[in-house]
Enzyme design. Structure first.
Site, PDB file in Angstrom:
ATOM      1  CD  GLN A 244     -46.480   4.106 -40.383  1.00 29.34           C
ATOM      2  OE1 GLN A 244     -47.675   4.063 -40.684  1.00 29.34           O
ATOM      3  NE2 GLN A 244     -45.705   3.027 -40.450  1.00 29.34           N
TER       4      GLN A 244
ATOM      5  CB  SER B 172     -42.400   3.610 -47.961  1.00 31.08           C
ATOM      6  OG  SER B 172     -41.030   3.685 -47.648  1.00 31.08           O
ATOM      7  CB  ALA B 173     -45.400   3.074 -52.693  1.00 33.18           C
TER       8      ALA B 173
ATOM      9  CB  THR C 237     -32.502  -1.087 -63.968  1.00 31.84           C
ATOM     10  OG1 THR C 237     -31.242  -1.442 -64.551  1.00 31.84           O
ATOM     11  CG2 THR C 237     -33.593  -1.177 -65.025  1.00 31.84           C
TER      12      THR C 237
ATOM     13  CB  ALA D  41     -38.930   5.245 -45.515  1.00 27.19           C
ATOM     14  CB  THR D  42     -34.993   1.499 -44.919  1.00 31.83           C
ATOM     15  OG1 THR D  42     -35.999   1.151 -43.974  1.00 31.83           O
ATOM     16  CG2 THR D  42     -33.642   1.045 -44.388  1.00 31.83           C
TER      17      THR D  42
ATOM     18  CB  CYS E 240     -38.713  -2.348 -39.177  1.00 30.04           C
ATOM     19  SG  CYS E 240     -39.655  -1.579 -40.504  1.00 30.04           S
TER      20      CYS E 240
ATOM     21  CG  ASN F 178     -43.001   3.152 -36.436  1.00 32.45           C
ATOM     22  OD1 ASN F 178     -42.368   4.091 -35.972  1.00 32.45           O
ATOM     23  ND2 ASN F 178     -42.630   1.901 -36.265  1.00 32.45           N
TER      24      ASN F 178
END
Length: 394
Positions: free
Chosen positions: A181, A201-202, A242, A73-74, A326, A153
């Protein structure tokens, strides 16, 4: 050492066994570069990526070609904010956000302000709610983007993203939603909610760290976002580098499995209610945004007249947080709580508990006991608490 009770799931989650099992073959057996499509291993790896893209798209009810993989996400936030500002300068330089947004948004916008962007930071009430009429008033012909998260969050507050998206659509203004979230906890249907751009984000949904996805809606007039990372042309030239095949596979698996475990959050809500009811019995304690719509797993509690850092030090068996992971390491009070009108002292006395589908009732029961004991012990030795009990301070 006793096993740690982990209640910091808004920071990151444990990878599910099913997700890890899906990832392992791409570490060990098929380790090929997915861009090497002239041999079978490379083609198989590329096929795994496209399967994951389809899994994410199905979970969000959008098209696979609208999904772009990146590191999380960032990176998405930096890509979108910087890319939109760069490409829409001819229309305007105005961006609207909220004072309680994630630091990734606020810090990036601060940088863009130095480059000439005009940013409106919307106020919130004591629950974290924005006034939609104020949002509407601030959208002008110069507004190029509205950036408002789906769920906070720190407090778990859920913004009315359906109404925000419809308002932006009516005003012909792009809406970017950080759903990091939200996804994996509450179903989100992009076929029903006209969000233009969305990120996730995973590692917030029992997947691996370092992988995320960016949704960009396909329109008759394509949304223009410049690539933040250029190079080999991966992701149709939008995000070079990659391919991290194992992690991409993990993201696809995680978001699919979380859909199948939606009923688990009924159990999560029950655990949260037990936690809140038990801890609310501690004197001079209150829950932030308690009356608001919140994520089913999140509780932000102020234990007045002590420091959250001291409380957590007294409970080494618990993994908790005093705010966003964070910005861990900082001694400043939460910008989210300050924006909600919470005093600096109460913000520094606040602890966040974030449950997951793996949390057990026994863990929550132990947590409430340990926290209650620790608060009592700290306050017994506190001159400030004695002043409070004497009615000399509030």
């Amino acid at each position: 050492m006793k096993e740690l009770i982990y209640l910091d799931n808004n920071a990151t989650t444990k990878i599910m066994d099913e997700v890890w099992d899906a990832m392992v073959p791409y570490f060990i057996h098929n380790y090929a570069n997915a861009s090497s499509v002239y041999h079978s291993m490379g083609r198989e790896a590329n096929g795994a990526i496209e399967k994951a893209r389809l899994q994410v798209a199905r979970s969000l009810n959008c098209q696979p070609k609208e999904i772009f993989f990146n590191s999380g996400a960032t990176e998405s936030i930096n890509t979108v904010l910087k890319g939109i500002y760069k490409n829409y300068k001819s229309k305007g330089n105005h961006i609207i956000t909220v004072k309680t947004e994630h630091k990734a948004v606020l810090e990036t916008l601060l940088q863009l302000e130095k480059e000439g962007a005009f940013v409106t930071y919307l106020d919130v009430d004591h629950t974290g709610k924005i006034d939609l009429s104020v949002l509407e008033e601030h959208i002008t012909a110069q507004t190029i983007l509205v950036c408002i998260m789906a769920a906070n969050n720190e407090t778990g507050y859920i913004h009315p993203i359906q109404e925000i998206a419809m308002l932006c659509k009516d005003k012909d203004c792009l809406y970017f939603c950080d759903a990091t979230q939200y996804i994996g906890k509450i179903p989100l249907d992009l076929g029903q909610i006209p969000i233009d751009i969305l990120c996730l984000s995973a590692h917030k949904m029992h997947g691996p760290k370092g992988i995320g996805a960016l949704f960009i809606r396909r329109k008759s007039k394509p949304i223009q976002i410049s690539a933040l990372i250029t190079g080999g042309g991966q992701e149709n030239g939008f995000r070079a580098g990659t391919y991290n095949v194992p992690n991409i596979v993990g993201l696809g698996s995680a978001i699919t499995h979380m859909q199948h475990h939606e009923r688990d959050f009924e159990h999560t809500i029950q655990l949260r209610e037990y936690l809140e009811n038990a801890l609310s019995k501690i004197p001079a304690t209150y829950i932030h945004a308690k009356t608001a719509s919140r994520l089913p797993n999140t509780t932000s509690i102020c234990f007045k007249h002590l420091l959250a850092s001291e409380l957590m030090t007294h409970c080494p068996q618990l993994a908790l947080s005093s705010g966003s992971a964070c910005v861990s390491g900082t001694r400043d009070p939460s910008h989210v709580l300050l924006a909600m009108g919470v005093s600096k002292e109460d913000a520094l006395a606040t602890v966040r508990f974030s449950i997951s589908r793996l949390t057990t009732k026994e863990e929550v029961e132990t947590t409430t006991r340990l926290i209650t004991e620790a608060v009592t012990k700290i306050r017994q030795n506190s001159p400030i608490w004695q002043l409070f009990q004497a009615g000399l301070i509030t």
